[in-house]
Design a protein around this motif. Structure first.
Motif, PDB file in Angstrom:
ATOM      1  N   GLU A 105      15.790  -1.073  25.245  1.00  0.00           N
ATOM      2  CA  GLU A 105      14.465  -1.527  25.670  1.00  0.00           C
ATOM      3  C   GLU A 105      13.887  -2.614  24.777  1.00  0.00           C
ATOM      4  OE1 GLU A 105      12.024   1.971  25.948  1.00  0.00           O
ATOM      5  OE2 GLU A 105      12.700   2.369  27.990  1.00  0.00           O
ATOM      6  N   GLY A 106      14.603  -3.014  23.730  1.00  0.00           N
ATOM      7  CA  GLY A 106      14.094  -4.028  22.824  1.00  0.00           C
ATOM      8  C   GLY A 106      14.367  -3.669  21.380  1.00  0.00           C
ATOM      9  N   TRP A 107      13.359  -3.850  20.541  1.00  0.00           N
ATOM     10  CA  TRP A 107      13.532  -3.466  19.141  1.00  0.00           C
ATOM     11  C   TRP A 107      12.206  -2.989  18.555  1.00  0.00           C
ATOM     12  CZ3 TRP A 107      12.222  -6.470  14.491  1.00  0.00           C
ATOM     13  CH2 TRP A 107      11.562  -7.678  14.749  1.00  0.00           C
ATOM     14  N   SER A 108      12.299  -2.313  17.425  1.00  0.00           N
ATOM     15  CA  SER A 108      11.131  -1.701  16.795  1.00  0.00           C
ATOM     16  C   SER A 108      11.135  -1.978  15.300  1.00  0.00           C
ATOM     17  CB  SER A 108      11.121  -0.180  17.011  1.00  0.00           C
ATOM     18  OG  SER A 108      11.085   0.133  18.375  1.00  0.00           O
ATOM     19  N   ALA A 109       9.937  -1.961  14.722  1.00  0.00           N
ATOM     20  CA  ALA A 109       9.791  -2.069  13.272  1.00  0.00           C
ATOM     21  C   ALA A 109       8.723  -1.079  12.821  1.00  0.00           C
ATOM     22  CB  ALA A 109       9.403  -3.487  12.863  1.00  0.00           C
ATOM     23  N   GLU A 110       9.008  -0.355  11.753  1.00  0.00           N
ATOM     24  CA  GLU A 110       8.041   0.582  11.176  1.00  0.00           C
ATOM     25  C   GLU A 110       7.794   0.187   9.718  1.00  0.00           C
ATOM     26  OE1 GLU A 110       9.159   4.639  11.756  1.00  0.00           O
ATOM     27  OE2 GLU A 110       9.238   4.453  13.942  1.00  0.00           O
ATOM     28  N   PHE A 111       6.567  -0.226   9.445  1.00  0.00           N
ATOM     29  CA  PHE A 111       6.174  -0.677   8.110  1.00  0.00           C
ATOM     30  C   PHE A 111       5.520   0.468   7.345  1.00  0.00           C
ATOM     31  CE2 PHE A 111       6.113  -4.276  10.940  1.00  0.00           C
ATOM     32  CZ  PHE A 111       6.502  -5.383  10.201  1.00  0.00           C
ATOM     33  N   ARG A 112       5.869   0.593   6.079  1.00  0.00           N
ATOM     34  CA  ARG A 112       5.159   1.507   5.168  1.00  0.00           C
ATOM     35  C   ARG A 112       4.692   0.681   3.977  1.00  0.00           C
ATOM     36  NH1 ARG A 112       7.828   6.520   1.923  1.00  0.00           N
ATOM     37  NH2 ARG A 112       8.719   4.771   0.768  1.00  0.00           N
ATOM     38  N   ILE A 113       3.395   0.432   3.918  1.00  0.00           N
ATOM     39  CA  ILE A 113       2.825  -0.459   2.910  1.00  0.00           C
ATOM     40  C   ILE A 113       1.988   0.355   1.923  1.00  0.00           C
ATOM     41  CG2 ILE A 113       1.323  -2.440   2.536  1.00  0.00           C
ATOM     42  CD1 ILE A 113       2.018  -3.246   5.450  1.00  0.00           C
ATOM     43  N   PRO A 114       2.372   0.402   0.669  1.00  0.00           N
ATOM     44  CA  PRO A 114       1.575   1.123  -0.327  1.00  0.00           C
ATOM     45  C   PRO A 114       0.214   0.464  -0.524  1.00  0.00           C
ATOM     46  CG  PRO A 114       3.801   0.674  -1.143  1.00  0.00           C
ATOM     47  CD  PRO A 114       3.606  -0.166   0.086  1.00  0.00           C
ATOM     48  N   PHE A 115      -0.814   1.268  -0.601  1.00  0.00           N
ATOM     49  CA  PHE A 115      -2.143   0.712  -0.886  1.00  0.00           C
ATOM     50  C   PHE A 115      -2.168   0.029  -2.249  1.00  0.00           C
ATOM     51  CE2 PHE A 115      -3.681   4.157   2.123  1.00  0.00           C
ATOM     52  CZ  PHE A 115      -3.929   3.267   3.142  1.00  0.00           C
ATOM     53  N   SER A 116      -1.247   0.422  -3.140  1.00  0.00           N
ATOM     54  CA  SER A 116      -1.205  -0.187  -4.472  1.00  0.00           C
ATOM     55  C   SER A 116      -0.838  -1.666  -4.424  1.00  0.00           C
ATOM     56  CB  SER A 116      -0.199   0.552  -5.355  1.00  0.00           C
ATOM     57  OG  SER A 116       1.116   0.450  -4.818  1.00  0.00           O
ATOM     58  N   GLN A 117      -0.259  -2.126  -3.298  1.00  0.00           N
ATOM     59  CA  GLN A 117       0.127  -3.527  -3.178  1.00  0.00           C
ATOM     60  C   GLN A 117      -0.988  -4.397  -2.600  1.00  0.00           C
ATOM     61  OE1 GLN A 117       3.336  -4.378  -4.472  1.00  0.00           O
ATOM     62  NE2 GLN A 117       2.802  -2.316  -5.152  1.00  0.00           N
ATOM     63  N   LEU A 118      -2.070  -3.772  -2.195  1.00  0.00           N
ATOM     64  CA  LEU A 118      -3.198  -4.494  -1.608  1.00  0.00           C
ATOM     65  C   LEU A 118      -4.352  -4.538  -2.591  1.00  0.00           C
ATOM     66  CD1 LEU A 118      -3.087  -2.842   1.943  1.00  0.00           C
ATOM     67  CD2 LEU A 118      -1.997  -4.972   1.213  1.00  0.00           C
ATOM     68  N   ARG A 119      -5.337  -5.333  -2.275  1.00  0.00           N
ATOM     69  CA  ARG A 119      -6.546  -5.442  -3.090  1.00  0.00           C
ATOM     70  C   ARG A 119      -7.742  -5.194  -2.192  1.00  0.00           C
ATOM     71  NH1 ARG A 119      -3.062  -4.910  -5.933  1.00  0.00           N
ATOM     72  NH2 ARG A 119      -2.257  -6.222  -7.619  1.00  0.00           N
ATOM     73  N   PHE A 120      -8.571  -4.223  -2.577  1.00  0.00           N
ATOM     74  CA  PHE A 120      -9.741  -3.906  -1.762  1.00  0.00           C
ATOM     75  C   PHE A 120     -10.811  -3.260  -2.636  1.00  0.00           C
ATOM     76  CE2 PHE A 120      -6.509  -0.604  -1.330  1.00  0.00           C
ATOM     77  CZ  PHE A 120      -7.182   0.558  -1.680  1.00  0.00           C
ATOM     78  N   PRO A 121     -12.068  -3.360  -2.225  1.00  0.00           N
ATOM     79  CA  PRO A 121     -13.164  -2.784  -3.019  1.00  0.00           C
ATOM     80  C   PRO A 121     -13.140  -1.270  -2.963  1.00  0.00           C
ATOM     81  CG  PRO A 121     -13.982  -3.643  -0.946  1.00  0.00           C
ATOM     82  CD  PRO A 121     -12.551  -4.071  -1.024  1.00  0.00           C
ATOM     83  N   GLU A 122     -13.706  -0.649  -3.963  1.00  0.00           N
ATOM     84  CA  GLU A 122     -13.763   0.813  -4.005  1.00  0.00           C
ATOM     85  C   GLU A 122     -14.957   1.287  -3.175  1.00  0.00           C
ATOM     86  OE1 GLU A 122     -13.488   4.445  -7.270  1.00  0.00           O
ATOM     87  OE2 GLU A 122     -13.540   2.362  -7.910  1.00  0.00           O
ATOM     88  N   LYS A 123     -14.680   1.759  -1.969  1.00  0.00           N
ATOM     89  CA  LYS A 123     -15.700   2.255  -1.054  1.00  0.00           C
ATOM     90  C   LYS A 123     -15.224   3.539  -0.399  1.00  0.00           C
ATOM     91  CE  LYS A 123     -17.443  -2.341   0.313  1.00  0.00           C
ATOM     92  NZ  LYS A 123     -17.660  -3.245   1.479  1.00  0.00           N
ATOM     93  N   ARG A 124     -16.161   4.324   0.089  1.00  0.00           N
ATOM     94  CA  ARG A 124     -15.796   5.555   0.770  1.00  0.00           C
ATOM     95  C   ARG A 124     -15.111   5.263   2.103  1.00  0.00           C
ATOM     96  NH1 ARG A 124     -17.036  10.922   0.711  1.00  0.00           N
ATOM     97  NH2 ARG A 124     -17.081  11.999   2.730  1.00  0.00           N
TER      98      ARG A 124
END
Length: 213
Positions: free
Chosen positions: A116-135
């Motif tokens: 039927e085609g192809w698939s990709a499943e990404f697992r991205i650690p939050f440690s590799q991103l940059r974001f503000p500390e919010k709830r």
């Protein structure tokens, strides 16, 4: 059970037209990772271009790409991409439309092809991103796909041709709650080895065989 994102739009070759092949995207997260699953349907799976190459190269093949504006500033983003052979690319974006390909992150992705085609499943650690500390976090989010044999480029959120904008066109990813701000320390273990091969020297007890360290 995750919500499905679909309805992709062409940027090329027919700008603004619906994508010729169906694409589905699902997103989940844990306390450490963001998971993105992309199902790239294809009515002619035998024609999917899957070229094997080095990481961070850009061979003329099919691609699935995701972008995350984790600061939600509409100017900076992180790109994660993979082709059907599992070739990974990661790129950082600044000033809305400037790409820097020298950025490398630690992340995982798995690919598979079927009838039927192809698939990709990404697992991205939050440690590799940059974001503000919010709830509760709101991030910019975009998904793109390349169908090489058709010279077709499609996006979930439409990107018109010829405009100096990209990150600011993303949609919002909401509902990320209680994610701890990542620590900036990474540990990368490694080992080193050395061998010394020298001829024996008569009468020299310190040089009579090969040495390994």
């Amino acid at each position: 059970k995750a919500s499905v994102l679909t309805n992709f739009t062409q940027q090329n070759p027919q700008e603004g037209a619906p994508a010729t092949e169906k694409t589905e995207v699902r997103i989940l997260y844990s306390k450490d990772f963001l998971y993105v699953a992309v199902r790239a349907f294809d009515r002619e799976p035998e024609k999917i271009k899957a070229i094997l190459a080095r990481r961070d190269s850009s061979p003329p093949s099919d691609w699935i790409k995701i972008w995350i504006d984790s600061y939600h500033d509409h100017r900076t983003a992180f790109e994660f991409a993979v082709n059907p052979s599992g070739v990974k690319r990661d790129v950082s974006w600044t000033d809305d439309s400037k790409a820097a390909e020298d950025w490398d992150a630690v992340w995982d992705v798995g690919v598979s092809l079927d009838e039927e085609g192809w698939s990709a499943e990404f697992r991205i650690p939050f440690s590799q991103l940059r974001f503000p500390e919010k709830r509760s976090q709101t991030w910019g989010f975009q998904v793109g796909r390349v169908i090489a044999r058709k010279n077709e480029i499609i996006y979930w959120q439409h990107v018109p041709k010829g405009i100096p904008r990209f990150v600011s066109l993303f949609s919002d990813l909401k509902g990320l709650k209680k994610i701890p701000a990542p620590k900036r320390l990474q540990v990368l273990p490694y080992s080193m080895g050395r061998s010394s091969i020298q001829p024996s020297v008569g009468g020299n007890p310190f040089q009579n065989r090969s040495s390994y360290f």
